[in-house]
Scaffold this motif. Structure first.
Motif, PDB file in Angstrom:
ATOM      1  N   ALA A 449     -24.146 -49.857 -84.535  1.00  0.00           N
ATOM      2  CA  ALA A 449     -25.229 -49.454 -83.634  1.00  0.00           C
ATOM      3  C   ALA A 449     -25.330 -50.363 -82.422  1.00  0.00           C
ATOM      4  O   ALA A 449     -25.895 -49.977 -81.391  1.00  0.00           O
ATOM      5  CB  ALA A 449     -26.558 -49.435 -84.385  1.00  0.00           C
ATOM      6  N   GLU A 450     -24.794 -51.574 -82.527  1.00  0.00           N
ATOM      7  CA  GLU A 450     -24.873 -52.520 -81.417  1.00  0.00           C
ATOM      8  C   GLU A 450     -23.640 -52.497 -80.520  1.00  0.00           C
ATOM      9  O   GLU A 450     -23.615 -53.152 -79.486  1.00  0.00           O
ATOM     10  CB  GLU A 450     -25.057 -53.944 -81.967  1.00  0.00           C
ATOM     11  CG  GLU A 450     -26.245 -54.097 -82.917  1.00  0.00           C
ATOM     12  CD  GLU A 450     -27.551 -53.691 -82.266  1.00  0.00           C
ATOM     13  OE1 GLU A 450     -27.747 -54.010 -81.072  1.00  0.00           O
ATOM     14  OE2 GLU A 450     -28.378 -53.047 -82.938  1.00  0.00           O
ATOM     15  N   LYS A 451     -22.629 -51.745 -80.916  1.00  0.00           N
ATOM     16  CA  LYS A 451     -21.376 -51.732 -80.144  1.00  0.00           C
ATOM     17  C   LYS A 451     -21.464 -50.707 -79.027  1.00  0.00           C
ATOM     18  O   LYS A 451     -20.865 -49.634 -79.061  1.00  0.00           O
ATOM     19  CB  LYS A 451     -20.196 -51.429 -81.068  1.00  0.00           C
ATOM     20  CG  LYS A 451     -19.957 -52.495 -82.123  1.00  0.00           C
ATOM     21  CD  LYS A 451     -18.811 -52.119 -83.048  1.00  0.00           C
ATOM     22  CE  LYS A 451     -18.575 -53.197 -84.107  1.00  0.00           C
ATOM     23  NZ  LYS A 451     -17.473 -52.847 -85.041  1.00  0.00           N
ATOM     24  N   VAL A 452     -22.212 -51.038 -78.013  1.00  0.00           N
ATOM     25  CA  VAL A 452     -22.492 -50.093 -76.930  1.00  0.00           C
ATOM     26  C   VAL A 452     -21.495 -50.273 -75.803  1.00  0.00           C
ATOM     27  O   VAL A 452     -20.875 -51.325 -75.641  1.00  0.00           O
ATOM     28  CB  VAL A 452     -23.924 -50.261 -76.397  1.00  0.00           C
ATOM     29  CG1 VAL A 452     -24.922 -50.083 -77.523  1.00  0.00           C
ATOM     30  CG2 VAL A 452     -24.098 -51.609 -75.730  1.00  0.00           C
ATOM     31  N   ARG A 453     -21.382 -49.231 -75.009  1.00  0.00           N
ATOM     32  CA  ARG A 453     -20.527 -49.271 -73.820  1.00  0.00           C
ATOM     33  C   ARG A 453     -21.396 -49.015 -72.602  1.00  0.00           C
ATOM     34  O   ARG A 453     -22.156 -48.053 -72.569  1.00  0.00           O
ATOM     35  CB  ARG A 453     -19.431 -48.220 -73.920  1.00  0.00           C
ATOM     36  CG  ARG A 453     -18.464 -48.283 -72.744  1.00  0.00           C
ATOM     37  CD  ARG A 453     -17.191 -47.530 -73.045  1.00  0.00           C
ATOM     38  NE  ARG A 453     -16.210 -47.738 -72.007  1.00  0.00           N
ATOM     39  CZ  ARG A 453     -14.925 -47.944 -72.217  1.00  0.00           C
ATOM     40  NH1 ARG A 453     -14.466 -47.992 -73.445  1.00  0.00           N
ATOM     41  NH2 ARG A 453     -14.081 -48.099 -71.215  1.00  0.00           N
ATOM     42  N   HIS A 454     -21.300 -49.863 -71.615  1.00  0.00           N
ATOM     43  CA  HIS A 454     -22.111 -49.752 -70.408  1.00  0.00           C
ATOM     44  C   HIS A 454     -21.334 -48.997 -69.331  1.00  0.00           C
ATOM     45  O   HIS A 454     -20.164 -49.276 -69.079  1.00  0.00           O
ATOM     46  CB  HIS A 454     -22.488 -51.136 -69.885  1.00  0.00           C
ATOM     47  CG  HIS A 454     -23.206 -51.106 -68.574  1.00  0.00           C
ATOM     48  ND1 HIS A 454     -22.568 -51.179 -67.353  1.00  0.00           N
ATOM     49  CD2 HIS A 454     -24.532 -50.982 -68.290  1.00  0.00           C
ATOM     50  CE1 HIS A 454     -23.454 -51.119 -66.382  1.00  0.00           C
ATOM     51  NE2 HIS A 454     -24.653 -50.996 -66.918  1.00  0.00           N
TER      52      HIS A 454
END
Length: 780
Positions: A449-454
């Motif tokens: 859930a924290e492995k986001v892509r900006h």
């Protein structure tokens, strides 16, 4: 007029304004036009498909049921948007269904006084207000909103991720855009349910077809919405240090009351609550429905999140939430060859233009790898282009990134889709999705859930848009020329293409464009690559590193070298490897039974790629003429041009010397007679020590920009949040063209003809610059 139109004659004689619209192209009416109804049937389900007949046969037609002229082709729609003076936006918020007396009385009881807003205001008032209020919509300001949008999205997903089934609009896609809108505006968030009712009522009241009974209830809701907006404004006036765009607007009202008036503040308060979230909510629902209906696209995004920004653009093109907008002529006008009287009301259907094959290759196919998806008209164009476009993009990207990462196994549930009747807004009323919670990947990867892509705010980066392909065959086509057959790396058919189209191959750090020379429709691509040891190294790289079975990346197909298939005669001229688009054109003309001839120029038979196929497929009719340097000498272009029949077209691709010679020979022909494509570019890299900085005024946007010596005009435009499509960035393709209103231009492209450069009305923003640091004005 055809016999099938006889039933419309009496109607036209009784007030339908055809007498001033009929011209050489015929009467802008038909049985299909008479049957057109935007509130039911095919248009409600799929507006682009419902107007396919119009794009093909009658791109501007009069709808007796609606009382509007309907415009369906891309170029015509863009031309209307481009001129906000002749095509006034003043009717955008008119009730498309005339109100009943009872509804009018209800609204009067609420002191309803909705006036001009950003979308329906004429110049010069519109641009003055837009300039005053645009600051919060610029990309650098919107970057601050990303974390808030992501947090809201995560909270909603957390609430349903273990349920296995959810109605996605209620669960996330309506409330999050509304909360984002309220946060952006600085409006209290305490009446979500009430605002939803108000917003729906405003949409139905303006663009829908409520019954007389429904009109009364809708009028009450709209009236209460108007009063609510006024109450919120008064509360916000007391909060002098409040944050958000409405607080900013209220302060501007105090600073410049003659520009940002009291009535404008109240009207915008009501209008923008709808505009800032309704369109994003509907577009997001359309996006998930489209992607989950095209499973391979969904899976590609799950595997490669870098595709998300362009996937959003393709969803906006293929199934955008803004279906159509309106304009009204302020004087006699011509659209699509049809003459319109002053006061004519236009319904310009962006959804139809977004699937116009004259602009988009293979337009009715959904393709997240489409490299010009950003050309879509869903946000409008020109002076009235949606100021909130980048807010919508940002939200849709975050929705998609979170859902594909956390629920890659999401699927559409079995359901019937329904849509609210509206000329202008479109999205499903409900969107049920389901999945197996036991397969949620974060059960095994708690950090997922924290492995986001900006994604940076703004239009997508073209370099991220590429599909994986495999070399299925290599062959020797001629001396120094290899033929390459490409197939999709996952075994899917590659998109169809049209004669003159090209692709861009990416292998390592090398990227080069090559024209397609096979036959469309077989799911594979064929190209031919000439090794040029004296060139920039690209062709040599491909010759040395391409291997059968090897994988590489591919962009496209794109087509900036299209055939006018309706011309009475075509002269196709190829020089060397320029045969690649020319043979595809010959194949197409033969297939449709058109009149054509081919002139192929080369230094020797051994060096002429595809010569044998050209002669085998096209030589029997005597239309193939070989001009072989070491046998027959050079082609006599003067004679070829002199023998061109009236209204004929010349298409040429080859080296600079050949194109320059043909330009000179065709200088006296009518505009549009000569079309060409270079296959090499000059070095367009900037040398800051030798360049001039210059100033640019964007007349439609009300912006003034400085272009530094070490940046291109295209870079400066994008940094200011102005969307300009681009492809090659070498001055070869023409996709980044902008209109010049004033100022001298140092033209460095290979797209414009000599006469077009002399006329100085167009420039390619990727490479051309202002002359000697002059100030230029652009229609942007």
């Amino acid at each position: 007029m055809s016999p099938s139109d006889a039933s419309l004659r009496a109607q036209r004689e009784q007030g339908c304004p055809f007498s001033s619209a009929v011209n050489a192209k015929g009467c802008p009416a038909s049985e299909m036009a008479a049957q057109f109804d935007p509130f039911e049937g095919p248009y409600l389900v799929d507006p682009a498909e419902a107007l396919r007949w119009s794009r093909d046969q009658l791109p501007v037609f009069y709808s007796p049921k609606l009382g509007y002229w309907v415009v369906s082709r891309y170029d015509d729609i863009k031309a209307v948007f481009r001129d906000p003076i002749l095509f006034s936006p003043k009717n955008v918020l008119e009730k498309i269904t005339p109100p009943t007396k009872e509804a009018v009385e209800v609204l009067r009881g609420y002191d309803y006084a909705m006036d001009r807003t950003m979308v329906n205001e004429d110049e010069p008032a519109h641009m003055a207000r837009r300039r005053a209020l645009i600051d919060h919509f610029l990309p650098e300001r919107l970057e601050r909103q990303q974390e808030m949008v992501r947090q809201l999205t995560r909270e909603r997903i957390d609430a349903f991720i273990d349920s296995g089934r959810v109605e996605l609009i209620d669960a996330m896609l309506y409330e999050v855009p509304l909360l984002v809108a309220l946060h952006f505006l600085g409006v209290p968030e305490d009446e979500i349910a009430t605002l939803r009712t108000f917003s729906l009522a405003h949409s139905v009241n303006t663009w829908g077809k409520p019954t007389p009974e429904q009109q009364v209830q809708v009028a009450h809701d709209v009236g209460r919405f108007w009063q609510y907006a006024g109450e919120v404004i008064e509360k916000m006036r007391a909060e002098t240090a409040g944050d958000g765009w409405m607080h900013y607007t209220i302060r501007k009202n105090a600073e410049m009351p003659e520009i940002v008036t009291d009535s404008y503040v109240h009207s915008m308060m009501m209008a923008i609550i709808v505009a800032a979230h309704e369109t994003t909510s509907l577009a997001s629902a359309n996006m998930f429905k489209t992607l989950l209906s095209h499973r391979s696209a969904w899976e590609d995004i799950c595997a490669d999140p870098s595709l998300i920004p362009n996937a959003v653009e393709e969803c906006l093109r293929y199934a955008g939430s803004i279906v159509a907008w309106r304009r009204q002529t302020t004087g006699p006008a011509t659209v699509g060859g049809v003459d319109l009287p002053e006061g004519a009301k236009l319904l310009i259907v962006q959804a139809s233009g977004n699937q116009d094959e004259r602009h988009f290759e293979n337009a009715d196919r959904f393709d997240i790898y489409r490299d010009n998806a950003v050309d879509h008209l869903t946000f409008g164009y020109g002076a009235h282009q949606c100021m909130g476009k980048n807010i919508g993009r940002m939200e849709m990207r975050i929705f998609l990134e979170e859902m594909t990462r956390r629920l890659p196994h999401l699927r559409l549930a079995e359901q019937e889709f329904s849509y609210m009747p509206s000329t202008s807004f479109r999205g499903p009323d409900r969107l049920w999705v389901e999945w197996d919670p036991a397969l949620n990947p974060e059960r095994d990867d708690h950090a997922l859930a924290e492995k986001v892509r900006h994604f940076p705010v703004g239009a997508p980066a073209a370099k991220e848009i590429a599909r994986s392909v495999r070399v299925s065959a290599l062959r020797q086509e001629a001396e120094g020329v290899i033929g390459v057959t490409l197939e999709d790396a996952r075994g899917r058919p590659l998109p169809d293409w049209s004669a003159g189209a090209h692709i861009e191959l990416c292998l390592g750090d090398v990227e080069r464009k090559y024209s397609l020379c096979g036959r469309p429709g077989n799911g594979r691509y064929e190209i031919a690559i000439l090794r040029e040891d004296a060139g920039r190294g690209g062709s040599r790289h491909f010759h040395e590193h391409l291997r059968e079975g090897g994988e590489l990346r591919l962009r496209g197909p794109s087509n900036f070298f299209r055939l006018d298939e309706a011309a009475p005669h075509h002269v196709l001229i190829a020089g060397g490897i320029g045969i690649t688009p020319i043979i595809a054109m010959a194949d197409r003309l033969k297939a449709i039974g058109a009149d054509y001839e081919v002139h192929y120029c080369g230094r020797s038979r051994r060096a002429m790629a595809l010569r044998e196929r050209l002669q085998a497929d096209h030589g029997s009719s005597g239309c193939v003429h070989l001009h072989i340097g070491n046998e027959t000498g050079r082609a006599d272009f003067a004679q070829i041009v002199a023998e061109l029949p009236e209204d004929g077209r010349i298409y040429a691709c080859g080296p600079d010397r050949m194109i320059s010679d043909l330009e000179a020979q065709t200088a006296d022909l009518p505009d549009g007679s000569f079309h060409f494509e270079h296959f090499t570019a000059q070095n367009v890299a900037l040398d800051p020590d030798k360049e001039w900085a210059f100033e640019v005024e964007l007349v439609d946007s009300g912006l003034n920009l400085s272009v530094a010596a070490d940046e291109t005009l295209l870079d400066a435009l994008r940094n200011a949040g102005v969307d300009v499509p681009s492809d090659c960035c070498e001055g070869l393709c023409g996709s980044c063209e902008v209109t010049v209103l004033q100022g001298g231009v140092d033209h460095r492209d290979k797209v414009l003809t000599r006469s077009e450069r002399t006329e100085n009305r167009r420039m390619m923003s990727c490479c051309s610059r202002a002359k000697n640091g002059q100030r230029i004005k652009l229609a942007l």
